[in-house]
Design a protein around this motif. Structure first.
Motif, PDB file in Angstrom:
ATOM      1  N   ARG A 105       0.943   0.213 -10.721  1.00 17.03           N
ATOM      2  CA  ARG A 105       1.360  -0.900  -9.875  1.00 17.03           C
ATOM      3  C   ARG A 105       2.474  -0.497  -8.926  1.00 17.03           C
ATOM      4  O   ARG A 105       2.554  -0.988  -7.802  1.00 17.03           O
ATOM      5  N   ARG A 106       3.335   0.387  -9.377  1.00 21.68           N
ATOM      6  CA  ARG A 106       4.365   0.897  -8.466  1.00 21.68           C
ATOM      7  C   ARG A 106       3.743   1.700  -7.333  1.00 21.68           C
ATOM      8  O   ARG A 106       4.163   1.606  -6.174  1.00 21.68           O
ATOM      9  N   LEU A 107       2.731   2.493  -7.673  1.00 15.75           N
ATOM     10  CA  LEU A 107       2.029   3.247  -6.635  1.00 15.75           C
ATOM     11  C   LEU A 107       1.304   2.306  -5.681  1.00 15.75           C
ATOM     12  O   LEU A 107       1.236   2.553  -4.470  1.00 15.75           O
ATOM     13  N   GLN A 143       3.680   1.015  -3.148  1.00 17.29           N
ATOM     14  CA  GLN A 143       3.907   2.001  -2.095  1.00 17.29           C
ATOM     15  C   GLN A 143       2.735   2.035  -1.118  1.00 17.29           C
ATOM     16  O   GLN A 143       2.916   2.149   0.099  1.00 17.29           O
ATOM     17  N   GLU A 144       1.510   1.932  -1.663  1.00 14.60           N
ATOM     18  CA  GLU A 144       0.327   1.929  -0.804  1.00 14.60           C
ATOM     19  C   GLU A 144       0.332   0.720   0.127  1.00 14.60           C
ATOM     20  O   GLU A 144       0.026   0.826   1.319  1.00 14.60           O
ATOM     21  N   ILE A 145       0.692  -0.445  -0.407  1.00 13.01           N
ATOM     22  CA  ILE A 145       0.724  -1.661   0.407  1.00 13.01           C
ATOM     23  C   ILE A 145       1.800  -1.553   1.483  1.00 13.01           C
ATOM     24  O   ILE A 145       1.591  -1.922   2.642  1.00 13.01           O
ATOM     25  N   LYS A 146       2.962  -1.038   1.096  1.00 14.31           N
ATOM     26  CA  LYS A 146       4.031  -0.874   2.081  1.00 14.31           C
ATOM     27  C   LYS A 146       3.605   0.077   3.199  1.00 14.31           C
ATOM     28  O   LYS A 146       3.934  -0.138   4.375  1.00 14.31           O
ATOM     29  N   GLU A 147       2.874   1.137   2.838  1.00 11.06           N
ATOM     30  CA  GLU A 147       2.404   2.079   3.848  1.00 11.06           C
ATOM     31  C   GLU A 147       1.402   1.406   4.782  1.00 11.06           C
ATOM     32  O   GLU A 147       1.402   1.651   5.994  1.00 11.06           O
ATOM     33  N   SER A 148       0.546   0.545   4.199  1.00  6.64           N
ATOM     34  CA  SER A 148      -0.410  -0.182   5.034  1.00  6.64           C
ATOM     35  C   SER A 148       0.310  -1.099   6.012  1.00  6.64           C
ATOM     36  O   SER A 148      -0.079  -1.217   7.175  1.00  6.64           O
ATOM     37  N   GLN A 163       1.581   3.415 -18.111  1.00  7.39           N
ATOM     38  CA  GLN A 163       0.643   3.862 -17.089  1.00  7.39           C
ATOM     39  C   GLN A 163       0.299   2.716 -16.132  1.00  7.39           C
ATOM     40  O   GLN A 163       0.200   2.915 -14.914  1.00  7.39           O
ATOM     41  N   MET A 164       0.126   1.525 -16.686  1.00 10.18           N
ATOM     42  CA  MET A 164      -0.157   0.354 -15.842  1.00 10.18           C
ATOM     43  C   MET A 164       1.011   0.051 -14.914  1.00 10.18           C
ATOM     44  O   MET A 164       0.823  -0.284 -13.731  1.00 10.18           O
ATOM     45  N   ILE A 165       2.222   0.181 -15.439  1.00  8.11           N
ATOM     46  CA  ILE A 165       3.404  -0.034 -14.601  1.00  8.11           C
ATOM     47  C   ILE A 165       3.429   0.971 -13.456  1.00  8.11           C
ATOM     48  O   ILE A 165       3.688   0.621 -12.296  1.00  8.11           O
ATOM     49  N   LYS A 224       4.865  -9.249  -4.574  1.00  4.43           N
ATOM     50  CA  LYS A 224       5.522 -10.164  -5.505  1.00  4.43           C
ATOM     51  C   LYS A 224       4.722 -10.277  -6.793  1.00  4.43           C
ATOM     52  O   LYS A 224       5.274 -10.287  -7.893  1.00  4.43           O
ATOM     53  N   GLU A 225       3.379 -10.355  -6.641  1.00  2.00           N
ATOM     54  CA  GLU A 225       2.520 -10.459  -7.820  1.00  2.00           C
ATOM     55  C   GLU A 225       2.594  -9.187  -8.660  1.00  2.00           C
ATOM     56  O   GLU A 225       2.659  -9.241  -9.890  1.00  2.00           O
ATOM     57  N   LEU A 226       2.607  -8.027  -7.960  1.00  3.52           N
ATOM     58  CA  LEU A 226       2.711  -6.753  -8.675  1.00  3.52           C
ATOM     59  C   LEU A 226       4.055  -6.638  -9.394  1.00  3.52           C
ATOM     60  O   LEU A 226       4.126  -6.201 -10.543  1.00  3.52           O
ATOM     61  N   GLU A 227       5.144  -7.018  -8.702  1.00  2.00           N
ATOM     62  CA  GLU A 227       6.460  -6.947  -9.316  1.00  2.00           C
ATOM     63  C   GLU A 227       6.555  -7.887 -10.513  1.00  2.00           C
ATOM     64  O   GLU A 227       7.201  -7.566 -11.519  1.00  2.00           O
ATOM     65  N   GLN A 228       5.898  -9.052 -10.399  1.00  2.00           N
ATOM     66  CA  GLN A 228       5.878  -9.982 -11.532  1.00  2.00           C
ATOM     67  C   GLN A 228       5.167  -9.358 -12.721  1.00  2.00           C
ATOM     68  O   GLN A 228       5.624  -9.456 -13.871  1.00  2.00           O
TER      69      GLN A 228
END
Length: 564
Positions: free
Chosen positions: A214-216, A219-224, A209-211, A277-281
């Protein structure tokens, strides 16, 4: 240990106590053979000195010596077994790094398939055969091959760890359960294994669920970022259109404008890249953790699961991402501030059109503002609906609460803002003195007050009918001719921007930029003193075509509505 199925006389070399090949074989007076250590420990733990095989009792404990004949036979037997195993495994591949090697292979050590919790030894397929064929060895507990089998023995009692103390949350042996852990809640390893395995299932679900969250968030950051790029593109296009109309005389300013916008966008993208990058890490770490949890969940090794459970059950050191946002930067005022640098004669054809578009954008953030009676000075009169206020010379008797202005005739808006953007308007037509802006929630409200950003105020004012100033850390005189009839106040919290507009002229009056807001901001108003009726006026919150607004009304309303 291992032996081929056709090895002759194999049963002759097995100790009837440990069910393994003799180690230092000794013979009792009754003629039976045992490992020296096995028979000694057997007699140490029993009150009667008795043969385990024929039950003959010895009233005096026999002095045991190693039977050299049987010892020689055992040595030869071991050598034959090793030679047989070596010849059968010479063409097989050795155990790879990370794999558990067989403890009985000589020369090339093959990969162990199983480990025996009784013998505390790991076996390849060949050496495992006695445990699969011999009745005595079949009773031994086999698990998938693991290293460090000695860790499965109680260091204090040298017995197998086969119980779990729920009180102390540790694995114990049978003697521990009746000694150090006598009054504790002790259960078999398998029972606690099932409990912890179920909890690991929940942990795995939580990690997944945490993963997903973070993926969502990515997507939110990319949309911003996408929205920010769109806003940046629109601003650049507008700037190009304005400055191209002024041709070569404004080319230098055009380059500066585009660079400022692109720098903001670059900053936003860098921020987004850092967060992604932090989220992907974190996702990578969580996936690694998930893999470990999944492997542990599938393990049949009770002890390994229980010993590893605490480290995997503990919440991973991850960041709380719920409130993290990448907000598109505010470009309001960017073009306007560049235009302000131009000579007045160059800007007149374009100035009004430019600021009309900018003002229209900031008016989209209009909010409803009401005055807070708990902050109003005792000489300020507020209407019941909180939409109107004016100053009179008579001081009312009001409780001096911590939020009330005690010396200066000021009042705050009831609403507060700690993020985003907001805008409101104040009509100042007919007023000869006023102060407008925003203030930090923790400002000083007692005694004399100096209006400045350093003290938590971002304001502009009018004094003596025609003296306009911005109350920056040093007073900035403003040339406004004619003066505004309606003032718009716009705040971008994240950008650290407070801008004031002449609504009628669609012109920028002044901007406070580059601040870092960390507290709530309130709309701020000072209608100034009544001065015996010489500067009488009213602050009125009223509706406009696009949003609620503040109006400063003059003598006519005051004469009709002022209380006796």
């Amino acid at each position: 240990m291992s032996a081929a199925s056709n090895m002759r006389s194999e049963d002759q070399f097995l100790c009837s106590i440990c069910l393994d090949v003799f180690t230092d074989p000794v013979t009792t007076p009754c003629g039976h053979n045992f490992c020296k250590t096995c028979i000694s420990q057997h007699w140490d733990t029993n009150q009667r000195c008795q043969c385990p095989m024929c039950k003959e009792t010895f009233y005096t404990r026999p002095q045991l010596r190693v039977n050299t004949f049987i010892s020689g036979m055992v040595t030869q037997f071991r050598r034959e077994v090793q030679q047989t195993a070596s010849s059968s495994s010479s063409e097989k591949q050795a155990a790879k790094p990370g794999e558990v090697p067989c403890d009985f292979c000589t020369g090339t050590r093959l990969k162990a398939l199983k480990s025996c919790l009784v013998c505390l030894t790991s076996y390849c397929q060949t050496h495992l055969e006695p445990h699969q064929t011999k009745e005595g060895l079949k009773r031994h507990q086999l698990i998938d091959a693991v290293e460090k089998l000695e860790g499965r023995m109680c260091t204090k009692h040298d017995k197998l760890l086969e119980l779990f103390c729920k009180t102390d949350q540790k694995c114990v042996c049978a003697l521990c359960s009746v000694l150090e852990h006598k009054n504790h809640k002790v259960v078999p390893l398998k029972e606690e294994y099932e409990v912890k395995k179920a909890e690991l299932g929940k942990t795995e679900a939580e990690i997944q669920q945490m993963i997903q969250k973070r993926r969502l968030k990515i997507q939110e950051i990319k949309e911003s970022v996408k929205m920010s790029k769109g806003a940046a593109h629109r601003q650049k296009a507008e700037g190009v259109q304005i400055f191209n109309a002024l041709k070569k005389s404004v080319e230098r300013l055009l380059k500066e404008l585009i660079k400022e916008i692109e720098d903001k966008q670059e900053t936003t993208e860098k921020q987004a890249e850092g967060l992604i990058k932090e989220l992907e890490q974190e996702i990578s770490e969580l996936m690694e953790r998930s893999s470990k949890v999944e492997q542990l969940s599938c393990s049949e090794d009770h002890l390994h699961l229980l010993q590893s459970f605490s480290s995997l059950k503990a919440a991973p050191p991850t960041k709380g991402w719920t409130e993290v946002r990448v907000r598109p930067p505010s470009y309001e005022g960017t073009v306007g501030r560049a235009v302000a640098k131009m000579e007045e004669t160059l800007w007149k054809p374009m100035k009004k059109k430019l600021f009309e578009a900018e003002l229209k954008r900031v008016q989209q953030y209009a909010v409803d503002v009401t005055l807070d009676p708990d902050t109003a000075h005792a000489k300020l009169i507020l209407s019941d609906d909180g939409k109107q206020v004016y100053h009179r010379d008579v001081k009312k008797k009001l409780p001096d609460n911590p939020g009330r202005f005690s010396y200066c005739a000021m009042v705050l808006g009831e609403q507060s803002f700690s993020s985003g953007r907001f805008y409101f308007e104040v009509q100042v037509k007919g007023k000869t003195e006023w102060t407008l802006g925003v203030a930090r929630e923790t400002i000083n409200r007692k005694g004399k007050i100096t209006l400045s950003p350093q003290n938590g105020f971002w304001t502009v004012w009018l004094r003596n009918g025609n003296e306009y100033s911005a109350c920056d850390n040093s007073l900035v005189r403003l040339c406004l001719h004619p003066g505004p009839e309606k003032v718009g106040v716009f705040v971008d919290y994240e950008e650290g921007l407070v801008s004031f507009y002449d609504v009628g002229a669609a012109a920028l009056i002044y901007s406070f930029t580059g601040y870092s807001f960390t507290q709530k901001l309130h709309p701020f108003f000072e209608p100034c003193l009544n001065d015996g009726g010489m500067r009488r006026g009213l602050l009125l919150l009223c509706d406009t075509d696009f949003a609620p607004a503040l109006c400063l009304l003059g003598e006519v309303w005051s004469a009709r509505q002022q209380p006796a």
